[in-house]
Design a protein around this motif. Structure first.
Motif, short mmCIF file in Angstrom:
data_model
loop_
_atom_site.label_atom_id
_atom_site.label_comp_id
_atom_site.label_asym_id
_atom_site.label_seq_id
_atom_site.Cartn_x
_atom_site.Cartn_y
_atom_site.Cartn_z
N GLY A 113 0.82 -1.21 0.00
CA GLY A 113 0.00 0.00 0.00
C GLY A 113 0.85 1.26 0.00
O GLY A 113 0.34 2.36 0.15
N GLU A 114 2.18 1.10 -0.15
CA GLU A 114 3.10 2.25 -0.12
C GLU A 114 3.65 2.52 -1.52
O GLU A 114 3.47 1.72 -2.43
N TRP A 115 4.43 3.60 -1.65
CA TRP A 115 5.07 3.97 -2.91
C TRP A 115 5.89 2.83 -3.49
O TRP A 115 6.00 2.66 -4.70
N SER A 116 6.50 2.01 -2.58
CA SER A 116 7.45 0.99 -3.05
C SER A 116 6.75 -0.11 -3.84
O SER A 116 7.42 -0.90 -4.52
N ASP A 117 5.42 -0.19 -3.78
CA ASP A 117 4.73 -1.24 -4.55
C ASP A 117 5.04 -1.14 -6.04
O ASP A 117 5.09 -2.15 -6.74
N TYR A 118 5.23 0.09 -6.55
CA TYR A 118 5.45 0.24 -7.99
C TYR A 118 6.79 -0.36 -8.42
O TYR A 118 6.81 -1.24 -9.28
N PRO A 119 7.92 0.06 -7.81
CA PRO A 119 9.17 -0.61 -8.20
C PRO A 119 9.22 -2.08 -7.82
O PRO A 119 9.71 -2.91 -8.59
N VAL A 120 8.69 -2.44 -6.64
CA VAL A 120 8.74 -3.84 -6.24
C VAL A 120 7.89 -4.68 -7.20
O VAL A 120 8.27 -5.80 -7.60
N GLY A 121 6.74 -4.14 -7.63
CA GLY A 121 5.89 -4.86 -8.58
C GLY A 121 6.63 -5.15 -9.88
O GLY A 121 6.49 -6.23 -10.46
N VAL A 122 7.45 -4.21 -10.32
CA VAL A 122 8.23 -4.42 -11.55
C VAL A 122 9.25 -5.55 -11.33
O VAL A 122 9.40 -6.44 -12.18
N LEU A 123 9.92 -5.55 -10.17
CA LEU A 123 10.90 -6.61 -9.90
C LEU A 123 10.22 -7.98 -9.87
O LEU A 123 10.70 -8.96 -10.44
N ARG A 124 9.07 -8.03 -9.20
CA ARG A 124 8.35 -9.30 -9.11
C ARG A 124 7.90 -9.79 -10.49
O ARG A 124 7.96 -10.98 -10.79
N THR A 125 7.42 -8.86 -11.30
CA THR A 125 6.93 -9.26 -12.62
C THR A 125 8.10 -9.77 -13.47
O THR A 125 7.99 -10.77 -14.17
N LEU A 126 9.25 -9.10 -13.36
CA LEU A 126 10.44 -9.59 -14.06
C LEU A 126 10.78 -11.00 -13.58
O LEU A 126 11.07 -11.89 -14.39
N ALA A 127 10.73 -11.20 -12.27
CA ALA A 127 11.06 -12.52 -11.71
C ALA A 127 10.07 -13.57 -12.22
O ALA A 127 10.46 -14.68 -12.58
N GLU A 128 8.79 -13.20 -12.28
CA GLU A 128 7.79 -14.15 -12.77
C GLU A 128 8.03 -14.50 -14.24
O GLU A 128 7.65 -15.58 -14.68
N GLU A 129 8.65 -13.59 -14.95
CA GLU A 129 8.95 -13.89 -16.36
C GLU A 129 10.26 -14.64 -16.51
O GLU A 129 10.77 -14.82 -17.61
N GLY A 130 10.82 -15.05 -15.39
CA GLY A 130 11.99 -15.93 -15.44
C GLY A 130 13.33 -15.23 -15.25
O GLY A 130 14.38 -15.88 -15.33
N TYR A 131 13.34 -13.92 -15.03
CA TYR A 131 14.61 -13.23 -14.82
C TYR A 131 15.03 -13.34 -13.36
O TYR A 131 14.19 -13.34 -12.46
N ARG A 132 16.34 -13.43 -13.14
CA ARG A 132 16.85 -13.48 -11.77
C ARG A 132 17.21 -12.06 -11.37
O ARG A 132 18.03 -11.42 -12.03
N ILE A 133 16.60 -11.54 -10.33
CA ILE A 133 16.87 -10.17 -9.90
C ILE A 133 18.18 -10.14 -9.11
O ILE A 133 18.29 -10.82 -8.09
N PRO A 134 19.16 -9.37 -9.56
CA PRO A 134 20.44 -9.31 -8.82
C PRO A 134 20.31 -8.39 -7.62
O PRO A 134 19.43 -7.53 -7.58
#
Ligand code: GLA
Length: 384
Positions: A87-108
């Motif tokens: 529910g905070e501002w960080s949902d936007y960048p965190v959502g992008v990281l999660r979506t990348l991870a769901e698409e198979g990318y490993r977040i460094p």
């Protein structure tokens, strides 16, 4: 735009490393409102307000995201991304990281500094600019290239699924693919687009009513549900209507009575707005500014009366603009229920337009508006 050098300095001071910096713009929509999720047409332009994202690698396995605007940080293990929104501002960048991870990318492990000047909650897509800046910075750090439409889709998914806002593709798309001094006509069905130059003699004046708008709030979702209901009812008669993009005013005349009144009005807005938007692109391409202005005026009336997504302050801002010298066209822009109006104004009148509109709006409402003379800008890019 915020200073790139200053962001580098802040990032260096906090994290001890000099970042690569990316800028992703906000947007203003010239015409085509709520048509994107109906697979229709929109014509936004990226603007010169943007979010900057500075990124560097870390050695401790963690992801640290810092919002300079709020002087706040969020941090977690790169191998254990948050599963739920906060529910905070960080949902936007965190959502992008999660979506990348769901698409198979490993977040460094990484440090990400965000700093933006897109006015928040004003219908100028501050959230899309945060998502796109994050996606551009992080994919570059990972050494991955994602093409423009795919990056826009990824950011939209982050907002739909992680943040929980049911937006369409327009904002993220133009934040990625916008071009300086051009509006972008997007076909939201197949994501094909063309760019139309905005003449140098025309200023893009954005007037902030200061009435807050939020697409996570209820009204956006209610409208979307009404649009989808009208579509389902028409599709009973013509199954090829998959989205309102496929419906015509003739369909509405024939079967409109079966649709509850509110949903029927929403559908009329969408169907007529699609026609106005493609006509507006042609008008801009042929530099027929009178026609473009008329279409924007009709679009505002339709948005206000049929879609019922305006508010008294936005209607007033449009009405006042209509009486000022130099106006080509004015309408409420973005998700609705507040936010900003977009005004195309003859360049030589822009300064006078800004000061008169501001004074008259203040006098009538007691609210001090913010008015920005903007330029259409490039989509996301590396800066500095
Ligand atoms: C918001 C959404 C967009 C679009 C507009 C209305 O900006 O994020 O997808 O639906 O509203 O045109």
């Amino acid at each position: 735009m915020q200073s790139v050098e200053q962001l580098k300095e802040l990032h260096l001071r906090r994290f001890g490393t000099v970042p690569q910096v990316f800028a992703a713009p906000g947007r203003v929509n010239l015409i085509g409102e709520h048509t994107d999720y109906a697979e229709g047409f929109v014509m936004p332009a990226a603007i010169d307000f943007a979010t900057l994202a500075g990124v560097t690698q870390r050695e401790d396995g963690r992801v640290v995201i810092r919002a300079e605007n709020f002087d706040e940080e969020r941090s977690f293990e790169a191998e254990a991304l948050p599963e739920m929104r906060s529910g905070e501002w960080s949902d936007y960048p965190v959502g992008v990281l999660r979506t990348l991870a769901e698409e198979g990318y490993r977040i460094p492990p990484l440090s990400l500094s965000l700093w933006g000047d897109v006015p928040l909650g004003s219908g100028l897509s501050s959230s899309a600019s945060v998502e796109v800046a994050t996606a551009a910075a992080v994919t570059r750090l990972m050494g991955t290239a994602i093409d423009g439409p795919a990056m826009a889709r990824l950011c939209q998914r982050a907002e739909n699924e992680f943040v929980g806002a049911s937006c369409g593709i327009m904002d993220q798309f133009v934040s990625v693919n916008g071009a300086a001094n051009h509006a972008l006509l997007l076909d939201c069905r197949d994501l094909s687009y063309r760019l139309a130059p905005i003449p140098k003699s025309v200023a893009l004046v954005i007037a902030n009513t200061m009435v807050k708008h939020s697409i996570a709030g209820g009204e956006y979702g209610t409208r979307r549900a009404e649009v989808e209901l009208a579509c389902r009812i028409l599709a009973r008669h013509r199954p090829e209507i998959r989205f309102l993009r496929d419906a015509t005013v003739v369909d509405l005349e024939r079967w409109g009575e079966e649709i509850p009144e509110a949903a029927r009005k929403r559908a009329r807005h969408i169907i007529t707005e699609n026609a106005r938007t493609t006509a507006a692109a042609e008008a801009l391409e042929t530099q027929d500014m009178d026609r473009l202005g008329m279409l924007m005026h009709e679009a505002h009336l339709s948005y206000s009366h049929d879609f019922e997504a305006s508010c008294a302050e936005a209607d007033l801002m449009v009405e006042l603009a209509g009486r000022l010298p130099g106006l080509i066209g004015a309408r409420l822009t973005g998700g609705g229920f507040g936010g900003c109006t977009v005004n195309l104004v003859e360049q030589e009148f822009a300064a006078e337009f800004k000061s008169k509109l501001g004074a008259q709006y203040r006098e009538r409402t007691g609210i001090e508006p913010e008015i920005y003379i903007c330029h259409a800008s490039d989509g996301v890019r590396r800066v500095g």
